[in-house]
Design an enzyme around this catalytic site. Structure first.
Site, PDB file in Angstrom:
ATOM      1  N   LYS B 118      89.820  42.939  40.255  1.00  0.00           N
ATOM      2  CA  LYS B 118      90.278  44.252  39.790  1.00  0.00           C
ATOM      3  C   LYS B 118      89.995  45.354  40.792  1.00  0.00           C
ATOM      4  O   LYS B 118      90.715  46.349  40.850  1.00  0.00           O
ATOM      5  CB  LYS B 118      89.645  44.565  38.443  1.00  0.00           C
ATOM      6  CG  LYS B 118      90.163  43.608  37.388  1.00  0.00           C
ATOM      7  CD  LYS B 118      89.843  44.048  35.998  1.00  0.00           C
ATOM      8  CE  LYS B 118      90.494  43.084  35.021  1.00  0.00           C
ATOM      9  NZ  LYS B 118      90.189  43.381  33.652  1.00  0.00           N
ATOM     10  N   ARG B 294     100.641  35.813  36.032  1.00  0.00           N
ATOM     11  CA  ARG B 294     101.036  34.584  35.330  1.00  0.00           C
ATOM     12  C   ARG B 294     102.064  34.914  34.267  1.00  0.00           C
ATOM     13  O   ARG B 294     102.335  36.081  34.011  1.00  0.00           O
ATOM     14  CB  ARG B 294      99.814  33.967  34.653  1.00  0.00           C
ATOM     15  CG  ARG B 294      99.153  34.963  33.714  1.00  0.00           C
ATOM     16  CD  ARG B 294      98.045  34.361  32.901  1.00  0.00           C
ATOM     17  NE  ARG B 294      97.170  35.378  32.333  1.00  0.00           N
ATOM     18  CZ  ARG B 294      97.382  35.994  31.174  1.00  0.00           C
ATOM     19  NH1 ARG B 294      98.439  35.697  30.446  1.00  0.00           N
ATOM     20  NH2 ARG B 294      96.544  36.910  30.741  1.00  0.00           N
TER      21      ARG B 294
END
Lengths: 180, 501
Positions: B118, B294
């Site tokens: 992140k 994803r």
């Protein structure tokens, strides 16, 4: 020998919900069902796919009995559960009497709200806890859940250890209530 | 290279979903059987089953990188689709596939690594001038450091797992006295879930909307978005109902946010499907939150409004094909809503409801799509996620999509377990939800009752219980002989017998 159908007198039952709401049900098998003195038209069906539903006021309600033990029932109506104890007029009188004279317990047991693993114990035996304080961390479905003390009091006993696997409703901690 | 065979390293509905597309494309499917659910429904959709039942490893079967790669090699399988599990966001797994000459259906290991971390992801967003929340811009080393930075940003702040996702390892801190406890909780949870205990903090926006953009890119530098998804109906950061489009966006904001999402993806030379998540505050200001590299659970709502098959696009992109569609070809048609059907007891704080599913009956209609992982006699085990099916309903507009969804939920019957169906109904009937004016605090703040109840439900429940109890009493009285020997017999059969006495 032919058995006689008991048809003459009305049969009466009282369903008491877990919130103590009462439903007086008369002649549950007959064409003449009365609930809380009102005539109702309820029919129960088993369909060919193995579901059971109630037909009431032209609407279908998916129903299921999930648990029964003696006169205690948990049933599902459209996926929502309801718990009742079913009483006859005589047993109802007895229940009312017993409820009134029930001893108020000082012991509060904390049960596991879901199956999982105890990953941390945040209190010691003998410690004072406040209502709303976290006492344990229970991991279930990869989430860590704080188990909260429902009352203020003294921790009498801890029934689990770190890494223990517990089932739903297993008793985890015993707290003796104290006025906060 | 054309993919001829595919190993789906996942279970449940997503495996079945991927099988559907693979069949359409003439690809042979392989899947993994585990000892935890040897009779699972998804196994019946696969062409070949690879048995992992003998696994004695501590690592769960679907996380066992080496074994999965080895299985693909020995069966000479061309490609692996990881579904939406942990492996889908593991750069190591993608790398291992590449090394072994297996096509990984997903982005490059580099993209996964950068966006999965992140801190790096934020730097990338920042370099593209995408708005960010104030925060530690890096991992924290101690509660002390956390307290210092939190003091600068101002409370409330949120602690997040650097490798996180799906709400795990996230804690909101309201005041400085909670730092120690929350730091410990977040980092242990992060360690458990992601094998990485590092956490960071950022300013916590109270009651934001959660809006995400579906991105799709090829290996030739083309990247487009398939519109946004509104995912603000969440409980403890777990999404429960998603829709597309979002009632909160207009064309302008859609374009600005969509462009921002594409720019972030471009900056990592992203290919395959991905999702860029944003927070949207009360003033319609948006902030980059994270990118999921994803396929996501809620990809289906985007498919329903764009008419595209995202899994098909993923496979074709993995084969090296160029995207045939351009941004201007993407038309969002109507409205789609997804309800997640989880095996959970809403009345007991959404706790997992395990057990046998006796029967399931789905609603059917042109505008209904059901992606399910279960069938009659399926078992809900404690080993996997509680989601058992997704109900995706389309309508020409939002109002229609909501009423169509409610009709569908009423006909979605499951016997044997409790599910989130009564919860979904209650959301869809809520005034605030219907108005489109809601945010992530909706469940906590707006919902008085978390499940839908008709006014006659309790009375009917009382009747059903009484009926069964009375039937049992009646048999005692009339027969005196327990023919069933205490066996549990359906009260309706009993009733018929009683009547014919």
């Amino acid at each position: 020998m032919k058995l006689k159908k008991s048809k003459e007198a009305d049969t009466e039952y009282i369903a008491v919900s877990s919130q103590n709401k009462k439903y007086k049900i008369i002649n549950p098998f007959s064409e003449n069902i009365k609930i809380n003195s009102k005539k109702v038209d309820i029919k129960i069906f088993d369909d060919e796919n193995g579901f059971t539903y109630i037909l009431y006021k032209r609407k279908k309600y998916l129903v299921e009995i999930v648990e029964k033990s003696q006169n205690k029932y948990t049933v599902l109506i459209n996926g929502v559960s309801y718990t009742f104890s079913i009483e006859t007029p005589i047993s109802y009188k007895r229940k009312k009497y017993l409820d009134k004279n029930k001893l108020k317990s000082k012991i509060e047991l904390i049960g596991a709200p879901m199956p999982g693993k105890i990953v941390d114990i945040l209190i010691d035996s003998g410690a004072k806890v406040k209502e709303g304080e976290a006492v344990l961390i229970l991991e279930a479905m990869k989430m860590q859940n704080e188990i909260i003390a429902p009352v203020s009091g003294i921790v009498k006993k801890i029934f689990v250890r770190r890494e223990d696997i517990v089932n739903k409703e297993d008793v985890l901690v015993e707290i003796e209530k104290q006025k906060s | 290279m054309k993919i001829k065979s595919l190993l789906i390293a996942n279970r449940g509905e997503i495996t079945i979903r991927i099988c559907r597309t693979a069949k359409k494309l003439g690809i042979k499917t392989y899947g993994i059987k585990t000892s935890k659910e040897p009779n699972a429904y998804y196994l019946t959709f696969l062409d070949e089953i690879i048995d992992f039942s003998d696994s004695l490893e501590d690592i769960p079967e679907f996380l066992d990188v080496e074994r999965i790669v080895y299985a693909a090699k020995t069966h000479k399988i061309n490609a692996i689709h990881p579904g939406y599990g942990f492996l889908a966001e593991s750069p190591y797994f993608a790398q291992r596939c590449e090394e072994e000459g297996i096509i990984f259906i997903g982005p490059s290991p580099q993209s996964i690594y950068k966006m999965g971390n992140k801190t790096i992801a934020k730097q990338i967003a920042n370099s593209q001038k995408v708005p960010l929340l104030k925060g530690s811009h890096g991992n924290l080393s101690s509660p002390k450091e956390t307290r210092e930075i939190a003091g600068k940003i101002g409370y409330p702040v949120i602690l997040k797992a650097a490798a996180g996702g799906g709400g795990r390892g996230m804690r909101i801190v309201e005041k400085s006295s909670q730092i120690e406890k929350m730091y410990k909780l977040a980092s242990t949870e992060a360690e458990k879930a992601f094998n990485d205990s590092s956490v960071f903090i950022e300013k916590y926006v109270r009651n934001p909307k959660h809006i995400e953009f579906q991105i799709i890119g090829d290996k030739h530098g083309n990247i487009i978005h398939l519109g946004e998804r509104e995912c603000s109906v969440q409980r403890k950061h777990q999404k429960l109902i998603e829709e597309s489009p979002s009632p909160a966006l207009d064309e302008n904001l859609r374009k600005t946010m969509g462009d921002a999402a594409i720019n972030i993806a471009m900056a990592t030379k992203y290919y395959s499907a991905g999702t860029v998540e944003f927070l949207l505050d009360d003033d319609n200001k948006f902030y980059f939150m994270e990118m999921n590299t994803r396929i996501q659970v809620e990809h289906s709502v985007s498919e329903e409004i764009t008419g595209l098959d995202i899994i098909e696009l993923q496979i074709k992109i993995a084969q090296g094909e160029e995207l045939e569609i351009k941004q201007k070809d993407i038309k969002m048609k109507g409205w789609a809503i997804e309800c997640r059907i989880n095996a959970e007891d809403v009345q007991a704080g959404f706790s997992p409801y395990l057990g046998l599913i006796d029967k399931v009956q789905y609603p059917r209609s042109k505008n209904i799509r059901i992606d399910t992982g279960i069938t009659d006699s399926s078992v809900v085990t404690p080993y996997f996620d509680s989601m058992i099916a997704k109900l995706i309903v389309h309508g020409e507009n939002r109002e229609k999509a909501i009423s169509n969804s409610l009709n569908a939920l009423n006909k979605f019957w499951i016997k044997g377990i409790k599910t989130t169906i009564p919860f979904c109904k209650s959301v869809l009937m809520h005034k605030k939800f219907k108005s489109g004016d809601f945010n992530t605090s909706f469940i906590e703040k707006e919902m008085r009752l978390l499940y839908h109840q008709d006014k006659d439900d309790e009375m009917l429940a009382a009747y059903l219980a009484t009926f069964d109890f009375a039937a049992a009493l009646e048999t005692d009285r009339t027969t005196h002989i327990d023919f069933e020997q205490g066996k549990n017999i359906s009260p309706w059969v009993l009733n018929k017998r009683l009547r014919s006495l």
